[in-house]
Design a protein around this motif. Structure first.
Motif, PDB file in Angstrom:
ATOM      1  N   SER A  75       0.823  -1.210   0.000  1.00  0.00           N
ATOM      2  CA  SER A  75       0.000   0.000   0.000  1.00  0.00           C
ATOM      3  C   SER A  75       0.854   1.255   0.000  1.00  0.00           C
ATOM      4  N   TYR A 111      -8.592  -5.027  -8.493  1.00  0.00           N
ATOM      5  CA  TYR A 111      -7.826  -4.523  -7.368  1.00  0.00           C
ATOM      6  C   TYR A 111      -8.413  -3.199  -6.896  1.00  0.00           C
ATOM      7  N   GLU A 130      -4.067   0.161  -4.525  1.00  0.00           N
ATOM      8  CA  GLU A 130      -3.253  -1.064  -4.470  1.00  0.00           C
ATOM      9  C   GLU A 130      -2.804  -1.451  -5.875  1.00  0.00           C
TER      10      GLU A 130
END
Length: 560
Positions: free
Chosen positions: A94, A170, A174
């Motif tokens: 992240s 996703y 991310e």
């Protein structure tokens, strides 16, 4: 494998090393001891026609296996990471610093093993191969080098490329980090780590047994290679939204950049499985590039965002977004030209673009150019629908003018884009811009000019010359004052972001309105019957104030 030692010397050499502990390596005893041991084995092999040396050779073979593993493990343990890095790695996908390790900055510290060690290991494989034991070397090689490769990949955050296969897409933050990470890791893996591993396998096994060399290389890197290339395949299967097209195309570009090296590295029969993964990924990437462009065109055509009355007729967010995506296409022209192999679909569910319309502007163009032209066509349709939805037609014309100018400015700034869009579509947009501009100026000026017309002001009686009606002049002046006030309040909030266009519109309107207003004032200010009307306050605005309104306050909100 010839030998210069006597039979007895060969026996003594093998026995001498049999009595030593295994942690004392022949490799560490110097070049003379190494050559002597290999010559001893060769001598015993040459003299073993009746199997009289089998026991001693078995002892020597075990020693070679042990040495092979020990030297290989020592080299793996001593192998440092990249020679230089400038930043610390983040431990979370992240974190936006995913590309802290850039391919260009990754400097591996030399070969996987030293030249002396590689030569030593090669000599061992040659002798074990002679005795039919090369599979033991292959097994040991994979058991040592595969964990070594994986430890390097861990430092590159390779495991973070694994995705949740139950998740359709996703999370966008991310995704962005994963894609940035993959671009760098894929280049490092293929161009540095995999190539270095292939070189080592060839150094140790290539001249001895090519099949064993291929088996070692594939067995060491296969799992990592499959996971690496499955990411590109997985990305295309998840059908990312078209607004991520720039980042997705960066991944596809990196994939195609490493593809030739990948095909060369895995050209052997054992490498077919990895070549198949790459082939499947390439096919999916081709389809996904077409899909993203189609989805973009579909969403433009069906964009339900209403015209923004409060936006002052400026450039719509949809226009800015689409122009940005068009620039992405142009930037990736070479990539997309290779990926797109068919003409675009013209069927968008409940709406279809006539084939003649596309042919009119893209006849003779390549497939990518046709996609680009079609994108502009559907954007123009969208803008036309929005411009017609404005309650004030004047604002609709302004909206069309601003958005067309915004598109043309981007096209004019890019020779590549001009070539891809084509002269016919650019000419159409230029003509539409001039039409919208003329419609705006005409509609806007007519609000004032209606108040300044002469018909209906003069009255005549029999035998008397016609005279100007004070009531009619008063009504015209009051109407003009009302129009002036409304325009001052409202149109000053409207926008023409392009400075050149803004100045041109202001000048043109000033040239039309100010002389007409000045003539009207002069005409009725010189007549006795209406002169007092101008003095008594019916004329609230002088011609200079009208000029200031048009030249300064009109579109004053454009830069906000």
């Amino acid at each position: 494998m010839g030998a210069t030692l006597s039979q007895q010397s060969a026996v003594d050499t093998i026995n001498q090393w049999r009595s030593r502990p295994r942690h004392e390596l022949i490799f560490d005893s110097g070049l003379h001891e190494i050559r002597q041991y290999f010559q001893a084995i060769d001598k015993l092999d040459d003299a073993n026609a009746r199997g009289s040396n089998d026991r001693l050779l078995h002892t020597a073979t075990d020693r070679l296996k042990s040495e092979f593993e020990a030297v290989l493990r020592r080299s793996a343990a001593a192998a440092p990471g990249p020679a230089s890095t400038t930043t610390e790695w983040s431990s979370s996908v992240s974190d936006s610093t995913a590309n802290a390790f850039r391919f260009e900055d990754y400097a591996p510290a030399g070969d996987a093993v030293s030249p002396d060690a590689a030569d030593f290991l090669k000599n061992i494989t040659a002798r074990l191969n002679f005795r039919g034991k090369i599979e033991d070397c292959v097994r040991v090689y994979k058991s040592v080098r595969k964990p070594q490769l994986q430890s390097q990949l861990i430092r590159l955050r390779f495991d973070e490329l694994r995705g949740d296969h139950n998740q359709r897409r996703y999370v966008q933050d991310e995704l962005k980090v994963k894609m940035e990470l993959w671009i760098q890791v894929s280049k490092i893996c293929v161009k540095i780590l995999f190539e270095r591993e292939k070189k080592l396998c060839d150094q140790i096994f290539g001249d001895v047994d090519a099949a064993a060399a291929a088996d070692c290389f594939i067995g060491t890197v296969k799992d990592s290679a499959v996971l690496l290339f499955r990411f590109a395949e997985d990305l295309s299967l998840r059908k990312q939204p078209h607004h991520t097209m720039a980042a997705v195309l960066d991944v596809y570009e990196a994939f195609l950049w490493v593809l030739p090296s990948t095909e060369a590295l895995f050209a052997s029969t054992p490498g077919k499985g990895i070549r198949d993964v790459c082939s499947q990924a390439y096919s999916l990437i081709q389809g996904d590039a077409v899909r993203m462009l189609y989805d973009l065109q579909h969403d433009i055509l069906h964009d339900a965002a209403a015209s923004d009355e409060q936006g002052g007729g400026g450039v719509h967010p949809t226009t800015n977004f689409v122009v940005g995506q068009i620039e992405v296409v142009v930037k990736n022209k070479d990539l997309l030209t290779g990926l797109i192999r068919s003409a675009p679909s013209l069927n968008f569910g409940d709406t279809a673009i006539p084939d003649e319309e596309l042919r009119q502007y893209a006849n003779g163009s390549g497939f990518l150019e046709q996609y680009l032209v079609l994108t502009v066509i559907v954007l123009l349709r969208n803008l036309d629908k929005k411009s017609r939805s404005y309650g004030d037609p004047c604002l609709g014309h302004l909206f069309a003018m601003n958005n067309l100018r915004g598109i043309l400015k981007v096209i004019e700034a890019s020779p590549n884009l001009q070539e891809m869009v084509g002269g016919r579509l650019i000419t159409k947009m230029s003509d539409d811009l001039e039409s919208a501009r003329a419609s705006y100026e005409t509609t806007m000026c007519e609000k004032f000019l209606t108040c300044l017309r002469r018909d209906g002001i003069y009255t005549s009686r029999c035998c008397f010359r016609s005279r100007a009606s004070k009531a009619a002049v008063r009504r015209r002046l009051n109407s003009f004052n009302d129009v002036f006030k409304k325009v001052d309040e409202l149109h000053s909030l409207w926008k023409i972001p392009d400075l050149q266009l803004r100045n041109e519109v202001r000048l043109r309107m000033s040239e039309i309105l100010v002389p007409r207003y000045r003539k009207f004032i002069e005409e009725f200010g010189n007549k006795p019957e209406t002169r007092l009307l101008l003095v008594e306050g019916n004329m609230k605005y002088r011609p200079e104030e009208l000029e200031a309104l048009v030249q300064q306050r009109l579109f004053a909100n454009s830069d906000s």
